[in-house]
Design an enzyme around this catalytic site. Structure first.
Site: not given
Length: 164
Positions: A47-49
């Site tokens: 999700t972060c990337h």
């Protein structure tokens, strides 16, 4: 948890910018002008990337046009991982990165979250802060998986509302 009107704490961190890596303190990095700090559980995590960082990279010009002087991403990762993520994502020059390897800043801000169930230990909760001259003006912490309140579009809306 840090609240509106609270000063950013002074914690030793590693800073990754387009100019390289340096030792700094959180209050020095986040204490001048209007800063958007967004925090993520981990560099390169799905999700972060794929969802969180790319939104800030894509909206960097809009954020600057709305009065933001600096965009900073923080994660409880070591400086080598943060540098590799900054380079791999094409974010250098648009977003600066704080490597909070021991989680000291996450704890000091009160937005540490225990991800031990996923084998990640204590990390930042997914969040975003609007900071003006070292004082938190607005704090957005996600209360469910995904990127909603802490994403670049939500921060742009908050900036528009604050400047209206």
């Amino acid at each position: 948890m840090i609240e509106n009107g609270s000063a950013i704490p002074s914690v030793g961190i590693k800073l990754v910018t387009a100019d390289g890596v340096s030792d700094a303190t959180s209050d020095a990095v986040l204490g001048a002008g209007t800063v958007v700090l967004f925090t993520v559980p981990g560099a390169f995590t799905p999700t972060c990337h794929v969802n969180h960082l790319p939104g800030y990279v894509a909206n960097a010009e809009k954020l600057h046009a709305a009065g933001v002087d600096r965009i900073v991403c923080a994660s409880v990762n070591d400086v080598h991982v943060m540098k590799a993520w900054a380079e791999a994502s094409g974010a250098l020059g648009k977003v600066d990165f704080i490597a909070d390897g021991n989680g000291d800043l996450a704890e000091a801000l009160g937005i540490a979250k225990d991800f031990s169930g996923a084998g990640m230990g204590k990390r930042f909760a997914r969040s975003a802060l609007l900071i003006r001259d070292g004082i938190a003006q607005a704090v957005f912490v996600e209360d469910a998986p995904g990127v909603n309140a802490s994403g670049a579009p939500a921060i742009l809306m908050a900036l528009e509302a604050a400047n209206a």
